[in-house]
Design a protein around this motif. Structure first.
Motif, PDB file in Angstrom:
ATOM      1  N   HIS A 194      -2.868  -8.169   8.985  1.00  0.00           N
ATOM      2  CA  HIS A 194      -2.064  -8.154   9.069  1.00  0.00           C
ATOM      3  C   HIS A 194      -0.617  -8.828   9.530  1.00  0.00           C
ATOM      4  CE1 HIS A 194      -3.925  -4.768  11.605  1.00  0.00           C
ATOM      5  NE2 HIS A 194      -5.053  -5.504  11.451  1.00  0.00           N
ATOM      6  N   ASP A 195      -0.559 -10.182   9.675  1.00  0.00           N
ATOM      7  CA  ASP A 195       0.490 -10.971   9.605  1.00  0.00           C
ATOM      8  C   ASP A 195       1.452 -11.313   7.896  1.00  0.00           C
ATOM      9  OD1 ASP A 195       2.182 -13.319   9.940  1.00  0.00           O
ATOM     10  OD2 ASP A 195       1.200 -14.197  11.424  1.00  0.00           O
ATOM     11  N   ILE A 196       2.242 -10.225   7.960  1.00  0.00           N
ATOM     12  CA  ILE A 196       2.743 -10.599   6.764  1.00  0.00           C
ATOM     13  C   ILE A 196       3.097 -11.832   6.374  1.00  0.00           C
ATOM     14  CG2 ILE A 196       5.053 -10.126   7.742  1.00  0.00           C
ATOM     15  CD1 ILE A 196       4.360  -8.712   4.356  1.00  0.00           C
ATOM     16  N   ASN A 197       3.328 -12.380   7.139  1.00  0.00           N
ATOM     17  CA  ASN A 197       4.490 -13.779   7.344  1.00  0.00           C
ATOM     18  C   ASN A 197       2.870 -14.732   6.635  1.00  0.00           C
ATOM     19  OD1 ASN A 197       6.852 -14.307   7.874  1.00  0.00           O
ATOM     20  ND2 ASN A 197       6.173 -13.779  10.169  1.00  0.00           N
ATOM     21  N   PHE A 198       1.770 -14.460   6.653  1.00  0.00           N
ATOM     22  CA  PHE A 198       0.824 -15.251   6.292  1.00  0.00           C
ATOM     23  C   PHE A 198       1.035 -14.925   4.444  1.00  0.00           C
ATOM     24  CE2 PHE A 198      -1.698 -16.516   9.793  1.00  0.00           C
ATOM     25  CZ  PHE A 198      -1.326 -17.591   9.717  1.00  0.00           C
ATOM     26  N   ALA A 199       0.921 -13.460   4.940  1.00  0.00           N
ATOM     27  CA  ALA A 199       0.518 -12.916   3.504  1.00  0.00           C
ATOM     28  C   ALA A 199       1.829 -13.675   2.361  1.00  0.00           C
ATOM     29  CB  ALA A 199       1.071 -11.947   2.963  1.00  0.00           C
ATOM     30  N   ALA A 200       3.207 -13.580   2.505  1.00  0.00           N
ATOM     31  CA  ALA A 200       4.652 -14.527   2.875  1.00  0.00           C
ATOM     32  C   ALA A 200       3.973 -15.689   2.251  1.00  0.00           C
ATOM     33  CB  ALA A 200       5.444 -14.033   3.168  1.00  0.00           C
ATOM     34  N   ARG A 201       2.858 -16.745   2.610  1.00  0.00           N
ATOM     35  CA  ARG A 201       3.308 -17.729   2.539  1.00  0.00           C
ATOM     36  C   ARG A 201       2.094 -17.998   1.547  1.00  0.00           C
ATOM     37  NH1 ARG A 201       2.991 -22.196   1.086  1.00  0.00           N
ATOM     38  NH2 ARG A 201       3.699 -24.718   2.503  1.00  0.00           N
ATOM     39  N   TYR A 202       0.847 -16.920   1.443  1.00  0.00           N
ATOM     40  CA  TYR A 202      -0.234 -18.054   1.215  1.00  0.00           C
ATOM     41  C   TYR A 202      -0.969 -16.625  -0.445  1.00  0.00           C
ATOM     42  CZ  TYR A 202      -1.469 -21.262   4.619  1.00  0.00           C
ATOM     43  OH  TYR A 202      -0.636 -22.401   5.731  1.00  0.00           O
ATOM     44  N   ALA A 203      -0.229 -15.637  -0.434  1.00  0.00           N
ATOM     45  CA  ALA A 203      -0.558 -14.555  -1.860  1.00  0.00           C
ATOM     46  C   ALA A 203       0.384 -15.108  -2.958  1.00  0.00           C
ATOM     47  CB  ALA A 203      -0.295 -13.527  -0.956  1.00  0.00           C
ATOM     48  N   ASP A 204       0.166 -14.476  -3.529  1.00  0.00           N
ATOM     49  CA  ASP A 204       0.042 -14.666  -5.056  1.00  0.00           C
ATOM     50  C   ASP A 204       0.868 -13.316  -5.399  1.00  0.00           C
ATOM     51  OD1 ASP A 204      -0.304 -17.264  -5.918  1.00  0.00           O
ATOM     52  OD2 ASP A 204      -2.383 -16.301  -5.744  1.00  0.00           O
ATOM     53  N   ARG A 205       0.212 -11.870  -4.807  1.00  0.00           N
ATOM     54  CA  ARG A 205       0.857 -10.796  -4.576  1.00  0.00           C
ATOM     55  C   ARG A 205       0.418  -9.947  -3.369  1.00  0.00           C
ATOM     56  NH1 ARG A 205      -2.238 -12.392  -9.252  1.00  0.00           N
ATOM     57  NH2 ARG A 205      -4.231 -12.218  -7.826  1.00  0.00           N
ATOM     58  N   ILE A 206       1.274  -9.352  -3.157  1.00  0.00           N
ATOM     59  CA  ILE A 206       0.988  -8.359  -1.846  1.00  0.00           C
ATOM     60  C   ILE A 206       1.134  -6.806  -2.401  1.00  0.00           C
ATOM     61  CG2 ILE A 206       2.612  -7.804   0.623  1.00  0.00           C
ATOM     62  CD1 ILE A 206       3.738 -10.374   0.239  1.00  0.00           C
ATOM     63  N   CYS A 207      -0.100  -6.061  -1.761  1.00  0.00           N
ATOM     64  CA  CYS A 207       0.063  -5.001  -1.961  1.00  0.00           C
ATOM     65  C   CYS A 207      -0.014  -3.932  -0.555  1.00  0.00           C
ATOM     66  CB  CYS A 207      -1.482  -4.557  -2.714  1.00  0.00           C
ATOM     67  SG  CYS A 207      -1.213  -2.552  -2.338  1.00  0.00           S
ATOM     68  N   ALA A 208       1.362  -3.266  -0.318  1.00  0.00           N
ATOM     69  CA  ALA A 208       1.422  -2.722   0.804  1.00  0.00           C
ATOM     70  C   ALA A 208       1.549  -1.060   1.455  1.00  0.00           C
ATOM     71  CB  ALA A 208       3.021  -2.984   1.096  1.00  0.00           C
ATOM     72  N   MET A 209       0.473  -0.747   1.761  1.00  0.00           N
ATOM     73  CA  MET A 209      -0.495   0.122   1.902  1.00  0.00           C
ATOM     74  C   MET A 209       0.483   1.084   3.043  1.00  0.00           C
ATOM     75  SD  MET A 209      -4.136   0.142   0.933  1.00  0.00           S
ATOM     76  CE  MET A 209      -4.248   1.734   0.986  1.00  0.00           C
ATOM     77  N   LYS A 210       0.870   2.162   3.361  1.00  0.00           N
ATOM     78  CA  LYS A 210       1.391   3.357   4.228  1.00  0.00           C
ATOM     79  C   LYS A 210       0.536   4.874   3.866  1.00  0.00           C
ATOM     80  CE  LYS A 210       5.278   4.453   6.604  1.00  0.00           C
ATOM     81  NZ  LYS A 210       7.275   4.762   5.959  1.00  0.00           N
ATOM     82  N   ASN A 211      -0.559   5.356   5.124  1.00  0.00           N
ATOM     83  CA  ASN A 211      -0.536   6.893   4.947  1.00  0.00           C
ATOM     84  C   ASN A 211      -1.128   7.221   3.851  1.00  0.00           C
ATOM     85  OD1 ASN A 211       0.958   7.363   7.234  1.00  0.00           O
ATOM     86  ND2 ASN A 211       3.039   7.907   6.128  1.00  0.00           N
ATOM     87  N   GLY A 212      -1.975   5.761   3.678  1.00  0.00           N
ATOM     88  CA  GLY A 212      -3.360   6.521   2.494  1.00  0.00           C
ATOM     89  C   GLY A 212      -3.201   6.508   1.283  1.00  0.00           C
ATOM     90  N   ALA A 213      -1.347   5.477   1.082  1.00  0.00           N
ATOM     91  CA  ALA A 213      -1.197   5.424  -0.348  1.00  0.00           C
ATOM     92  C   ALA A 213      -0.982   4.328  -0.681  1.00  0.00           C
ATOM     93  CB  ALA A 213       0.290   6.417  -0.489  1.00  0.00           C
ATOM     94  N   ILE A 214      -0.539   3.526  -1.613  1.00  0.00           N
ATOM     95  CA  ILE A 214       0.238   1.902  -2.190  1.00  0.00           C
ATOM     96  C   ILE A 214       1.076   2.462  -2.582  1.00  0.00           C
ATOM     97  CG2 ILE A 214      -0.089   0.837  -3.708  1.00  0.00           C
ATOM     98  CD1 ILE A 214      -2.972   0.943  -4.717  1.00  0.00           C
ATOM     99  N   VAL A 215       2.374   2.059  -1.551  1.00  0.00           N
ATOM    100  CA  VAL A 215       3.793   2.315  -2.060  1.00  0.00           C
ATOM    101  C   VAL A 215       4.684   1.073  -2.144  1.00  0.00           C
ATOM    102  CG1 VAL A 215       3.902   4.340   0.281  1.00  0.00           C
ATOM    103  CG2 VAL A 215       4.165   1.373   0.708  1.00  0.00           C
ATOM    104  N   GLU A 216       4.176  -0.118  -2.858  1.00  0.00           N
ATOM    105  CA  GLU A 216       4.973  -1.339  -2.713  1.00  0.00           C
ATOM    106  C   GLU A 216       3.257  -2.307  -3.647  1.00  0.00           C
ATOM    107  OE1 GLU A 216       7.719  -1.367  -3.079  1.00  0.00           O
ATOM    108  OE2 GLU A 216       8.470  -0.796  -2.223  1.00  0.00           O
ATOM    109  N   PHE A 217       3.900  -3.081  -4.598  1.00  0.00           N
ATOM    110  CA  PHE A 217       2.826  -4.238  -5.376  1.00  0.00           C
ATOM    111  C   PHE A 217       4.199  -5.248  -5.635  1.00  0.00           C
ATOM    112  CE2 PHE A 217       0.060  -5.636  -8.188  1.00  0.00           C
ATOM    113  CZ  PHE A 217      -0.957  -6.257  -7.098  1.00  0.00           C
TER     114      PHE A 217
END
Length: 251
Positions: A194-217
């Motif tokens: 849920h914390d986008i800042n944790f994702a930014a700091r520790y992930a290599d890739r981010i997959c963003a979903m909205k309304n049942g769809a993948i909108v950004e990767f």
């Protein structure tokens, strides 16, 4: 590598997840982000075959998730859901030992015990391994559940909001543990955050979903943009330069 090809899950005539097309490379940490109800947990549980698909196909390391025998799949991918219903009168070590079931079938060997100890040590649970789950704080139990998943010794690890019940300090420690697991143990970790800042700091890739769809990767640098996050979360987000990378400001 994890691949999704036209994956869809229908909840009703009006509500559905997908169709989803996605390729998650092997190695590193991939974070699933998005607003509540976006489909993140559904996506994760379909990958882990805890929920069926209505159409499409999912493969993990070339193994068709729908067709691979359970005993074989359990040696490829492990998953931790948000809802854990283990008997509270288990000790931490007994709980972590459940991670060895695909190999031991309940009869732990010396090698199993060694792997259990390694998982306990990795999550710094040595002083708690003899304690019962109902004697632990929520954060301590969460670490024990993650240790159980690591003890399953799979290359692919799926975690649904493992930072639940963790305060700021222990949330940071958990993400550091998972980052180490990816780098030192060679695990491919897919994690709902849920914390986008944790994702930014520790992930290599981010997959963003909205309304049942993948909108950004993409990489954190590609996703951590004002317009991208504002569009994903439907609220104004400003990304600023922090001491260790971009930070999303949204309060």
């Amino acid at each position: 590598m994890i691949t999704l090809d036209g994956v869809r899950r229908n909840y009703s005539n009006e509500v559905a997840i997908g169709p989803l097309d996605l390729t998650i490379p092997a190695g590193g940490v991939t974070a699933l982000i998005g607003p509540n109800g976006a489909g993140k947990s559904t996506l994760l549980t379909m990958i882990g075959r805890l929920m069926g698909m209505d159409s499409g196909a999912i493969a993990i390391a070339g193994n068709d998730v729908a067709r691979t025998p359970s005993k074989h799949l359990a040696r490829i991918v492990s998953i931790l859901r948000q809802e854990n219903h283990f008997i509270t009168r288990l000790t931490v070590r007994q709980l972590v030992g459940f991670g060895r079931f695909p190999y031991s079938k309940g009869r732990l060997t010396v090698d199993d015990e060694k792997i259990i100890s390694q998982a306990i040590d990795f999550l710094h649970l040595q002083d708690l391994e003899g304690r019962y789950l109902d004697e632990l704080s929520g954060g301590q139990r969460q670490r024990a559940y993650v240790a159980m998943v690591l003890a399953q010794d799979t290359e692919y690890v799926l975690l649904d909001e493992p930072l639940n019940n963790l305060d700021m300090r222990h949330g940071v420690q958990m993400m550091q543990h998972l980052r180490r697991a990816a780098e030192e143990l060679g695990r491919t970790i897919v994690i709902v955050l849920h914390d986008i800042n944790f994702a930014a700091r520790y992930a290599d890739r981010i997959c963003a979903m909205k309304n049942g769809a993948i909108v950004e990767f993409g990489t954190p640098q590609e996703i951590m943009q004002d317009d991208v996050l504002t569009r994903v979360f439907d609220t104004p987000v400003q990304v600023i330069d922090g001491p260790h990378g971009p930070l999303a400001v949204y309060y």
